[in-house]
Design an enzyme around this catalytic site. Structure first.
Site, PDB file in Angstrom:
ATOM      1  N   GLU A  96      75.919 -42.277  13.865  1.00 42.65           N
ATOM      2  CA  GLU A  96      74.792 -42.936  14.543  1.00 42.65           C
ATOM      3  C   GLU A  96      74.426 -42.183  15.818  1.00 42.65           C
ATOM      4  O   GLU A  96      73.251 -42.102  16.183  1.00 42.65           O
ATOM      5  CB  GLU A  96      75.146 -44.412  14.814  1.00 42.65           C
ATOM      6  CG  GLU A  96      75.064 -45.217  13.520  1.00 42.65           C
ATOM      7  CD  GLU A  96      75.984 -46.419  13.443  1.00 42.65           C
ATOM      8  OE1 GLU A  96      76.462 -46.899  14.488  1.00 42.65           O
ATOM      9  OE2 GLU A  96      76.245 -46.876  12.303  1.00 42.65           O
ATOM     10  N   GLU A 166      83.671 -40.729   7.584  1.00 38.83           N
ATOM     11  CA  GLU A 166      82.742 -41.827   7.327  1.00 38.83           C
ATOM     12  C   GLU A 166      81.519 -41.285   6.588  1.00 38.83           C
ATOM     13  O   GLU A 166      80.591 -40.767   7.226  1.00 38.83           O
ATOM     14  CB  GLU A 166      82.282 -42.453   8.647  1.00 38.83           C
ATOM     15  CG  GLU A 166      83.397 -43.048   9.473  1.00 38.83           C
ATOM     16  CD  GLU A 166      82.864 -44.064  10.483  1.00 38.83           C
ATOM     17  OE1 GLU A 166      83.305 -45.215  10.411  1.00 38.83           O
ATOM     18  OE2 GLU A 166      82.002 -43.717  11.298  1.00 38.83           O
TER      19      GLU A 166
END
Ligand code: 13P
Length: 249
Positions: A96, A166
Site C-alpha cells: 500500500e 504478501e
C-alpha cells in the site's frame, strides 16, 4: 534450526483510540499463555504512547516513518521519535505504501537502513501484483524487490530483519494464496537469502505470509515448513480472530 514464530497485526488506518486500547487489552489478556509466538501489533502511530502503557507482553511497531534524523519534513515522524514512544518494529515496503504513496525501491532501502541504525526490527514486505502472477513472473519480481532494498545489508544486519511475503492480489480480497503458492514462494525467498548470505542465515530468518490470512486458513498456512507466521490485516482488528491465528501453530 529454530526460527522465531511471529504473528503480526497491521491495523492500517482503522480504529479510534478507545477501540484500539480495548483491543490491546483483550489481546494481551488472552495471550498470556502464548509463549512460542511473538505477537506484534502495528497500530496507527498516534496511539503509540497510550498503547505503550498497557501493552504488557505485546510488541508494538509502526506502519510508517520518515528515514531522516530530524528537520523540515512537515507531517512526518522520525524513527527516533517512534522509538521514543515505545515502538520496537517497523513495517517497510508494504504494497500500500509502494502503490498509493509511490515509495520507490531506493526510498524503501533508506527506510531499511534508518531502522537498522536505530535498532528497530524490520518487517520487510514484498509481493507481486496480479498481472505479474498471471505472467508467471512472480519469482523474478519478488527477488528483485529483495535485491533492490534489502540484500545490501550485512550478515549481522539482515539477521535483524523478518521478511513478509504478501501477494497483492491476496490483500483484503478474501483470496488467500494456496498453501502450495505460499510455500513455494517462501522456499524461494529462503533460497535467495542463502544465495546472497548463507544457508545458516537463511535458516534463521522468519518469513511471514500475509494476504487474507484468518482464523480458518492460518493453521494450514503455518504448517508449511517455510511459513513462520503471518502478517494479518483485517483479521487482526478483532481479538478473537487474531488470537485464533496466534494459536494456529
Ligand atoms: P489482509 O489480511 O486484510 O488481507 O491484509 C494483509 C496485509 O496487508 C497485512 O499487512
Amino acid at each position: 534450526m529454530i526460527r522465531k514464530k511471529i504473528v503480526a497485526g497491521n491495523w492500517k488506518m482503522n480504529l479510534q483510540l478507545e477501540q484500539a486500547l480495548e483491543l490491546v487489552k483483550t489481546i494481551s489478556n488472552q495471550s498470556t499463555d502464548i509463549s512460542n509466538v511473538d505477537l506484534i501489533i502495528f497500530p496507527p502511530a498516534l496511539f503509540l504512547l497510550e498503547i505503550d502503557k498497557i501493552k504488557s507482553q505485546l510488541k508494538v511497531g509502526v506502519q510508517n516513518f520518515y528515514p531522516k534524523e530530524n528537520g523540515a519534513f512537515t507531517g512526518e515522524i522520525s524513527i527516533a521519535q517512534i522509538k521514543n514512544c515505545g515502538a520496537s518494529h517497523a513495517l517497510i515496503g508494504h504494497s500500500e505504501r509502494r502503490e498509493i504513496f509511490h515509495e520507490s525501491e531506493e526510498f524503501i532501502k533508506q527506510k531499511v537502513d534508518a531502522a537498522i541504525i536505530h535498532t528497530i526490527g524490520v518487517i520487510f514486505c514484498c509481493g507481486e501484483p496480479l498481472h505479474i502472477r498471471e505472467n508467471n513472473s512472480q519469482f523474478t519480481y519478488v527477488k528483485q524487490q529483495l535485491i533492490d532494498s534489502l540484500f545490501h545489508l550485512s550478515d549481522d544486519e539482515i539477521l535483524k530483519c523478518v521478511v513478509a511475503y504478501e501477494p497483492i492480489w491476496a490483500i483484503g480480497t478474501g483470496k488467500t494464496a494456496t498453501i502450495e503458492q505460499a510455500e513455494e514462494m517462501h522456499s524461494e525467498i529462503r533460497s535467495w537469502i542463502a544465495e546472497y548470505y548463507s544457508q545458516e542465515i537463511a535458516d534463521s530468518i522468519s518469513i511471514l505470509y500475509g494476504g487474507s490470512c484468518n482464523g480458518t486458513n492460518a493453521k494450514e498456512l503455518f504448517a508449511c515448513p517455510n511459513v513462520d507466521g503471518g502478517l494479518i490485516g483485517g483479521a487482526s482488528l478483532q481479538a478473537e480472530s487474531f488470537i485464533t491465528i496466534a494459536r494456529s501453530f
